[in-house]
Enzyme design. Sequence first.
Site, PDB file in Angstrom:
ATOM      1  N   ASP A  63      -4.063  -7.488  -7.231  1.00  0.00           N
ATOM      2  CA  ASP A  63      -5.477  -7.782  -7.502  1.00  0.00           C
ATOM      3  C   ASP A  63      -5.740  -7.462  -8.970  1.00  0.00           C
ATOM      4  O   ASP A  63      -6.402  -6.481  -9.302  1.00  0.00           O
ATOM      5  CB  ASP A  63      -6.363  -6.966  -6.566  1.00  0.00           C
ATOM      6  CG  ASP A  63      -6.157  -7.357  -5.118  1.00  0.00           C
ATOM      7  OD1 ASP A  63      -6.424  -8.527  -4.778  1.00  0.00           O
ATOM      8  OD2 ASP A  63      -5.695  -6.520  -4.331  1.00  0.00           O
TER       9      ASP A  63
ATOM     10  N   HIS B 100       0.834  -1.206   0.000  1.00  0.00           N
ATOM     11  CA  HIS B 100       0.000   0.000   0.000  1.00  0.00           C
ATOM     12  C   HIS B 100       0.870   1.258   0.000  1.00  0.00           C
ATOM     13  O   HIS B 100       0.554   2.242  -0.681  1.00  0.00           O
ATOM     14  CB  HIS B 100      -0.885   0.050   1.256  1.00  0.00           C
ATOM     15  CG  HIS B 100      -1.858  -1.081   1.380  1.00  0.00           C
ATOM     16  ND1 HIS B 100      -1.713  -2.101   2.278  1.00  0.00           N
ATOM     17  CD2 HIS B 100      -3.005  -1.330   0.701  1.00  0.00           C
ATOM     18  CE1 HIS B 100      -2.727  -2.933   2.170  1.00  0.00           C
ATOM     19  NE2 HIS B 100      -3.522  -2.505   1.217  1.00  0.00           N
TER      20      HIS B 100
ATOM     21  N   GLN C 208     -18.137  -6.530  -0.554  1.00  0.00           N
ATOM     22  CA  GLN C 208     -17.258  -7.377  -1.357  1.00  0.00           C
ATOM     23  C   GLN C 208     -16.852  -8.659  -0.623  1.00  0.00           C
ATOM     24  O   GLN C 208     -15.984  -9.383  -1.098  1.00  0.00           O
ATOM     25  CB  GLN C 208     -16.051  -6.586  -1.851  1.00  0.00           C
ATOM     26  CG  GLN C 208     -15.053  -6.146  -0.792  1.00  0.00           C
ATOM     27  CD  GLN C 208     -13.996  -5.225  -1.359  1.00  0.00           C
ATOM     28  OE1 GLN C 208     -14.236  -4.055  -1.627  1.00  0.00           O
ATOM     29  NE2 GLN C 208     -12.789  -5.737  -1.566  1.00  0.00           N
TER      30      GLN C 208
END
Length: 288
Positions: free
Chosen positions: A151, A38, A62
């Site tokens: 992702d 991150h 989600q």
Amino acid sequence: MQTVKTLQMLRTALAHLRGNTGSTVALVPTMGALHEGHLTLVRRARAEADHVVASIFVNPKQFGPNEDLDAYPRQLAADAAMLEAEGVALLWAPDVAAMYPEGFATSIGVAGVSDGLCGAARPGHFDGVATVVCKLFNQVAPDMAFFGEKDFQQLAVIRTMARDLDLTQPPVDRIFGVPTVREADGLAMSSRNRYLSPDQRAAAAALPRAMQAAVAAIDGGGDVADALAGLQADILAAGFSSVDYATLADARSLATLSALGPDPARLLVAARIGGTRLIDNLPVNRTA
Ligand code: PAF
């Protein structure tokens, strides 16, 4: 760094941040439990924009009914300190009621690109991602946004949504994918790695190793099915309990490929070790 928890505070803070100088804002959306991956997104964002806005929101939409929503690590104070140290200007940290007020009824579905791979194992997951990311884009109206390539399917879903809905803040070509940050042994950084026991953590390094071997085999002209079968056998032998998928796909459409063609391809894997599901992906024929 200011932390805001209501939409009204966010709008006021953003107006203040932008001033009337036309300065640019980058958004780094996260669910918190921050790690070096991150922080790499934040650093990229800082290099490209005048101001970085980060969001932390563990998005219930989600998570499936049997997934780790309640167990998902929450550490807002520690995350905020990390973001502040990286020069983030504003942290948007709404609670569920602020993001989804009573009566919230809308869901965004991105057909096709959401359906296979993780979408097959996690029905509704990418609708939840697309819905919250669309809201974050509308709330912050950033000039650009940064997501991890870890992702990879999520990034494809978000780009497709931005293109299809003619989003302008950010436009699709200002949605940046940042290469996966890895531990020293190659394991992709993930907030879920903390669920691994020491033995599982050691065994998990077999995943990127087996993936690199498969990429080398495919890049070298080897049979795709054989390379994928070898990958699966290697990680199961190393201690993974099951493989959700190990697929070669077109890097843009994510359509399955049985052989390497002229277009960039991606090797994508999801596998379970103990109760933890790990995903990873690597480029294939990067230079094609
Ligand atoms: O990648 C994540 O952390 C989340 O899926 C995202 C993009 C912040 C949406 O909740």
